[in-house]
Design an enzyme around this catalytic site. Structure first.
Site, short mmCIF file in Angstrom:
data_model
loop_
_atom_site.label_atom_id
_atom_site.label_comp_id
_atom_site.label_asym_id
_atom_site.label_seq_id
_atom_site.Cartn_x
_atom_site.Cartn_y
_atom_site.Cartn_z
N GLY A 105 0.84 -1.21 0.00
CA GLY A 105 0.00 0.00 0.00
C GLY A 105 0.87 1.25 0.00
N ASP A 128 5.12 -9.26 5.68
CA ASP A 128 4.35 -10.22 4.88
C ASP A 128 5.17 -10.86 3.75
OD1 ASP A 128 2.26 -9.42 6.48
OD2 ASP A 128 1.45 -8.02 5.00
N MET A 170 0.52 -14.02 10.89
CA MET A 170 0.15 -12.89 10.02
C MET A 170 0.61 -13.12 8.58
SD MET A 170 0.49 -9.30 11.98
CE MET A 170 -0.96 -8.60 12.75
N GLY A 171 0.35 -12.16 7.72
CA GLY A 171 0.81 -12.26 6.33
C GLY A 171 -0.21 -11.76 5.32
N ARG A 172 -1.31 -11.23 5.84
CA ARG A 172 -2.37 -10.72 4.96
C ARG A 172 -2.79 -11.80 3.97
NH1 ARG A 172 -3.77 -5.34 4.77
NH2 ARG A 172 -1.86 -4.64 5.76
N GLY A 186 8.52 -27.50 11.70
CA GLY A 186 8.13 -28.91 11.64
C GLY A 186 6.62 -29.13 11.76
N HIS A 252 -0.27 -9.41 16.23
CA HIS A 252 0.72 -8.33 16.26
C HIS A 252 1.96 -8.65 17.08
CE1 HIS A 252 -2.85 -6.26 14.77
NE2 HIS A 252 -2.01 -5.41 14.22
N ARG A 255 4.97 -8.54 15.04
CA ARG A 255 5.52 -7.29 14.51
C ARG A 255 6.45 -6.59 15.50
NH1 ARG A 255 0.69 -4.75 11.46
NH2 ARG A 255 0.98 -2.97 12.81
O1 F6P Z 1 1.11 -5.88 6.56
C1 F6P Z 1 1.54 -6.22 7.82
C2 F6P Z 1 0.39 -6.74 8.66
O2 F6P Z 1 0.88 -7.04 9.93
C3 F6P Z 1 -0.37 -7.92 8.05
O3 F6P Z 1 0.29 -9.14 8.24
C4 F6P Z 1 -1.67 -7.83 8.78
O4 F6P Z 1 -2.72 -8.42 8.02
C5 F6P Z 1 -1.89 -6.34 8.88
O5 F6P Z 1 -0.60 -5.74 8.78
C6 F6P Z 1 -2.54 -5.89 10.15
O6 F6P Z 1 -2.74 -4.52 10.06
P1 F6P Z 1 -3.08 -3.58 11.28
O7 F6P Z 1 -1.86 -3.50 12.16
O8 F6P Z 1 -3.41 -2.27 10.66
O9 F6P Z 1 -4.20 -4.23 12.03
#
Ligand code: F6P
Length: 322
Positions: A105, A128, A170-172, A186, A252, A255
């Site tokens: 984006g 992702d 995660m990973g969209r 595994g 999250h 992240r």
């Molecule tokens: O693009 C990174 C990501 O962590 C995706 O894996 C996840 O779908 C999205 O962002 C979550 O977004 P937000 O933090 O806006 O909820």
């Protein structure tokens, strides 16, 4: 003409973004550029939130996750009048080029500004790993290691209780993190957005692992898969799989955390690459890592596309789960 680079981080934060900001600032200063940070991604551009970045301002950042500039999702940036406002702010601040550190984006937003005539380039950053133009993006390695640590821990309790765990990562809409976490962790199964499946097939595969004498079942579910971890556990309440099932959603948690050495080095090299490109008068590209080399890919080849997963690695995950 002024030589002033603005740098922003946008979209979901990714561990290593700070190292990229630091590299842009210090490499830029070394080449005689003035550096300005933009707060809160594209929202900060629209609101004119700029802060000068000197070499000392970006000290002590390497070991910090998140982004010292802040980040935001800014859907309004797709509107012409909003971008016009950002462009006006950039020009009024005497900025001559913009570095956008982010994922799909964010690079779309950067490409739009570049199309409006403002020299912009991107640095490939998203956990992702779905961005075309870079085999690996900033934050992937750290997010993967966090997922792995969770999977390793869950396996201990799963094996003690003869349980199955659906671990959602995660990973969209991209299954990269789930596939790699499944192979390195595994897993008995990996469920990806790219591969269609029905719950009955999954239940049978878990039951099969039970019959083969496994002490547990670990299923890594990509958040974008057809059914999420909780939906699958609910579904399997009425269907025997041999194992008692539980769902864990990492979300999250993946992240945050301290960037790995790999992410710090990748981010540093891509940040330095961005400055090198601008110094040569190159913009309208995303700086990424391909075959171990920092390289640039035009926005036109990136925007609107998403990287797929490797079918060979998916097959390998399946074979290894025996
Ligand atoms: O693009 C990174 C990501 O962590 C995706 O894996 C996840 O779908 C999205 O962002 C979550 O977004 P937000 O933090 O806006 O909820």
């Amino acid at each position: 003409m002024s030589r002033k680079i603005a740098v922003l981080t946008s979209g979901g934060d990714a561990p290593g973004m700070n190292a990229a900001i630091r590299a842009v600032a210090r490499c830029g200063i070394a080449k005689g550029w003035e550096i300005v940070g933009v707060s809160q991604g594209f929202a900060g551009l629209v609101n004119g939130e700029f802060l000068p970045l000197a070499a000392r301002d970006v000290g002590g950042l390497l070991a910090k996750g998140g982004t010292m500039l802040g980040s935001a999702r800014c859907p309004e940036f797709s509107k012409d009048d909003v971008r016009e406002k950002a462009l006006r702010n950039l020009n009024r601040a005497g900025i001559s080029s913009l570095v956008v550190i982010g994922g799909n984006g964010s690079q779309t937003g950067g490409a739009a500004l570049n199309d409006m005539g403002f020299p912009t380039l991107g640095v490939a950053s998203t956990i992702d790993n779905d961005l075309v133009g870079s085999e690996i993006t900033i934050g992937v390695d750290t997010a993967l290691n966090i997922a792995l640590e969770a999977i390793d821990r869950l396996r201990v309790t799963a094996a003690s209780h003869q349980r199955g765990f659906m671990v959602e990562v995660m990973g969209r809409k991209c299954g990269y993190l789930a596939l790699m976490a499944g192979i390195a962790g595994g897993a008995e199964l990996v469920l990806l957005p790219e591969i269609d499946f029905e719950p009955a097939e999954i239940a049978e595969a878990i039951h099969d692992a039970y019959r083969r004498g496994k002490s547990h079942a670990m299923v890594v579910v990509a958040e974008g898969a057809k059914y999420n971890a909780e939906a699958l556990v609910r579904h399997f309440k009425t269907q025997s799989t041999g194992f008692e099932l539980r769902a864990t959603i990492l979300g999250h948690v993946q992240r945050g955390g301290v960037p790995t050495a790999y992410d710090r080095l990748l981010a540093t090299r891509l940040g330095a690459g961005a400055v090198d490109a601008l110094d040569k008068g190159i913009s309208g590209v995303v700086v990424g890592m391909n075959q171990g080399v920092v390289s640039t890919t035009p926005y036109a080849e990136i925007v609107g596309r998403t990287k797929g997963i490797s079918p060979d690695l998916y097959q390998l995950a399946h074979v290894l789960s025996r």
